[in-house]
Scaffold this active site. Structure first.
Site: not given
Ligand code: RTP
Ligand code: MG
Length: 141
Positions: A11, A51, A114, A117, A128
């Site tokens: 990212k 997203y 973070n 991804h 994706e």
């Molecule tokens: P990613 O898709 O980016 O690999 O991350 P992830 O699976 O660990 O998390 P996901 O639930 O898919 O959420 C996508 C991205 O959204 C942001 N996020 N912010 N503020 C919040 O509560 C929150 N929750 C998620 C994060 O940047 C996350 O990577």
């Molecule tokens: Mg995710």
């Protein structure tokens, strides 16, 4: 175990920190092969589309703004159990909760910025990967 492919994105925060190479080394040391890669500055439309599953979530706008704040490095990783292996290397979404030694524990500043991804399941990985790469751009087994 099956040979899998997963989509990984370094990212904008991690690209800005100049740690693409350190993150690539972690993939390679874990047995994940980079079989496609491109650097790209996503348009708003590309980030929103990528997203789209999160469109109704409260963090959606912040997530899109962040993802278009600078260039990202996008890669396809191939290896045994690649989807889960990459998620393990990444660590928890919130870097404060990520295991020590994971990419997010070491390079991420916040749940928004973070660092990486990674696809979360075979179905999302397929969608994706196709979102960013044509089959001729992937050089796997
Ligand atoms: P990613 O898709 O980016 O690999 O991350 P992830 O699976 O660990 O998390 P996901 O639930 O898919 O959420 C996508 C991205 O959204 C942001 N996020 N912010 N503020 C919040 O509560 C929150 N929750 C998620 C994060 O940047 C996350 O990577
Ligand atoms: Mg995710």
């Amino acid at each position: 175990m099956a040979l899998e492919r997963t989509l990984s994105i370094i990212k904008p925060d991690a690209v800005a920190k100049n740690v693409i190479g350190e993150i690539y080394t972690r993939f390679e040391k874990a047995g994940l092969k980079i079989v496609a890669a491109k650097m790209k500055h996503l348009s708003r439309q590309e980030a929103e589309g990528f997203y789209a599953v999160h469109r109704e979530r409260p963090f959606f706008n912040a997530l899109v703004e962040f993802m278009i704040s600078g260039p990202v490095m996008i890669q396809v990783l191939e290896g045994e159990n690649a989807i889960a292996k990459n998620r393990e290397l990444m660590g928890a979404t919130d870097p404060k909760k990520a295991e020590p030694g994971t990419i997010r524990a070491d390079f991420a500043d916040s749940i928004d910025a973070n660092a990486v991804h990674g696809s979360d399941a075979p179905e999302t990985a397929a969608v994706e990967i196709a979102y960013f790469f044509s089959t001729t751009e992937i050089h796997g087994r």
